[in-house]
Design a protein around this motif. Structure first.
Motif, short mmCIF file in Angstrom:
data_model
loop_
_atom_site.label_atom_id
_atom_site.label_comp_id
_atom_site.label_asym_id
_atom_site.label_seq_id
_atom_site.Cartn_x
_atom_site.Cartn_y
_atom_site.Cartn_z
N ASP A 3 0.42 -19.93 20.57
CA ASP A 3 1.75 -20.34 20.08
C ASP A 3 1.97 -19.95 18.62
O ASP A 3 2.94 -20.38 18.01
CB ASP A 3 1.95 -21.86 20.29
CG ASP A 3 1.02 -22.69 19.43
OD1 ASP A 3 1.01 -23.92 19.60
OD2 ASP A 3 0.29 -22.12 18.59
N ARG B 177 -1.89 -22.55 7.05
CA ARG B 177 -2.05 -21.62 8.18
C ARG B 177 -2.28 -20.21 7.64
O ARG B 177 -1.41 -19.63 7.00
CB ARG B 177 -0.83 -21.65 9.09
CG ARG B 177 -1.05 -20.88 10.38
CD ARG B 177 0.19 -20.80 11.27
NE ARG B 177 0.75 -22.10 11.63
CZ ARG B 177 0.24 -22.94 12.51
NH1 ARG B 177 -0.88 -22.61 13.14
NH2 ARG B 177 0.81 -24.11 12.78
N HIS C 291 3.07 -32.97 18.72
CA HIS C 291 4.08 -32.55 17.73
C HIS C 291 5.21 -31.75 18.39
O HIS C 291 6.35 -31.79 17.93
CB HIS C 291 3.43 -31.74 16.61
CG HIS C 291 2.53 -30.64 17.06
ND1 HIS C 291 1.34 -30.88 17.71
CD2 HIS C 291 2.63 -29.30 16.98
CE1 HIS C 291 0.76 -29.73 17.98
NE2 HIS C 291 1.52 -28.76 17.56
N GLU D 252 -2.90 -32.86 17.65
CA GLU D 252 -3.87 -32.53 18.71
C GLU D 252 -5.18 -33.29 18.48
O GLU D 252 -5.40 -33.88 17.41
CB GLU D 252 -4.13 -31.02 18.71
CG GLU D 252 -2.86 -30.20 18.93
CD GLU D 252 -3.05 -28.69 18.94
OE1 GLU D 252 -2.07 -27.96 18.69
OE2 GLU D 252 -4.19 -28.23 19.19
#
Ligand code: SAM
Ligand code: 2KA
Ligand code: SF4
Ligand code: MG
Length: 253
Positions: free
Chosen positions: A44, A32, A247, A15
């Protein structure tokens, strides 16, 4: 030190497009974090929003294999550091801290960012920017930042306008700390042109903006270009770009 982790993997930044501060197309190791205080309709990473439901975390054992090993949460910080380092392919542009919302666990986030800096890595923060007081704490350790502007149609929180103002405040803090920061606006077919005007006026002279269609994409090209043009007329034609979640098209993490 413990933290509630979601996953660690090696990929490339999908992104950000080509605006100043974007790491699009660069190799990154993604950390994450679990847990988020917002609830974007199109998120998402929804499975990681409620930390109490993330009983274990996963780390990729080899880049681009999507083969994972699992450990229970809460994670030990040292285990997360090990998972990151074993994924170092020697071509890593920066470490991406994302989530969920990484700033919610600001103490372990800072510790991790400090450690990675000391090991020679740059730090890329992916944040909703809604907590400027926490952004203040991590800004000195941040080299790049992508800060979301949560459009009204994200329905991220009740008082969405004050969230936008906090996000702009976070961008200002990062900018003043010398961070290469850009704003990211996820748009839908219902995104209002007058709201895009408002965001652009707030960002003028502060940071470039990428416009990212919500995936799966429903907005038509015409509408996307109209929103883009509206922002560019206010921000300047060199300060707006498109960003797609590339991606997802290449089916990599
Ligand atoms: C999952 S969020 C985590 C970081 C932080 N909580 C945030 O929202 O910025 C990472 C990025 O993915 C984007 N994103 C999440 N779901 C998306 C979707 N369905 N379509 C487009 N972008 C999405 C978010 O806007 C954000 O820029
Ligand atoms: N390849 C890849 N690029 C990304 N950019 C932002 C992501 C995120 O979930 O924060 C992300 C992600 O999950 N994967
Ligand atoms: S702020 Fe980020 S992690 Fe939280 S719900 Fe929105 S997109 Fe998902
Ligand atoms: Mg993602």
């Amino acid at each position: 030190m413990k933290l509630i982790m979601a996953e660690v993997f090696n990929s490339w930044q999908g992104e950000g497009g080509s605006v100043e501060g974007s790491a699009f197309g660069r190799r990154q190791i993604f950390v994450r974090f679990a847990g988020c205080d917002l609830n974007c309709a199109w998120c998402d990473s929804r499975e990681y929003i409620d930390p109490s439901r993330v009983s274990r975390w996963r780390y990729e054992v080899e880049p681009f294999t999507a083969k994972f090993e699992y450990k229970p949460n809460p994670a030990e910080l040292e285990d997360v550091v090990d998972a990151v380092l074993r994924l170092d392919t020697g071509d890593i542009h920066s470490i991406s801290y994302t989530g969920g919302e990484p700033t919610l666990q600001v103490k372990p986030l800072k510790a991790l960012m400090e450690r990675m800096k000391s090991l020679g890595f740059d730090n890329f923060l992916e944040t909703h920017g809604g907590l400027p007081e926490l952004i203040e704490e991590v800004a000195p350790l941040t080299d790049y930042a992508s800060v979301d502007i949560k459009d009204e149609t994200a329905r991220a929180t009740e008082d969405w306008r004050s969230l936008v103002l906090r996000e702009v405040e976070s961008i200002r803090i990062l900018r003043e700390a010398g961070v290469k920061v850009y704003a990211k606006l996820v748009v839908t077919p219902e995104t209002k042109i007058e709201n895009v005007r408002w965001y652009a006026e707030l960002l003028k002279g502060l940071a470039p903006l990428v416009i990212q269609p919500r995936e799966p994409i429903e907005i038509c090209q015409r509408r996307l270009m109209d929103l883009y043009r509206e922002a560019a007329l206010i921000l300047g034609r060199k300060n707006v770009g498109l960003s797609f979640q590339v991606h997802k098209y290449l089916n990599v993490l």
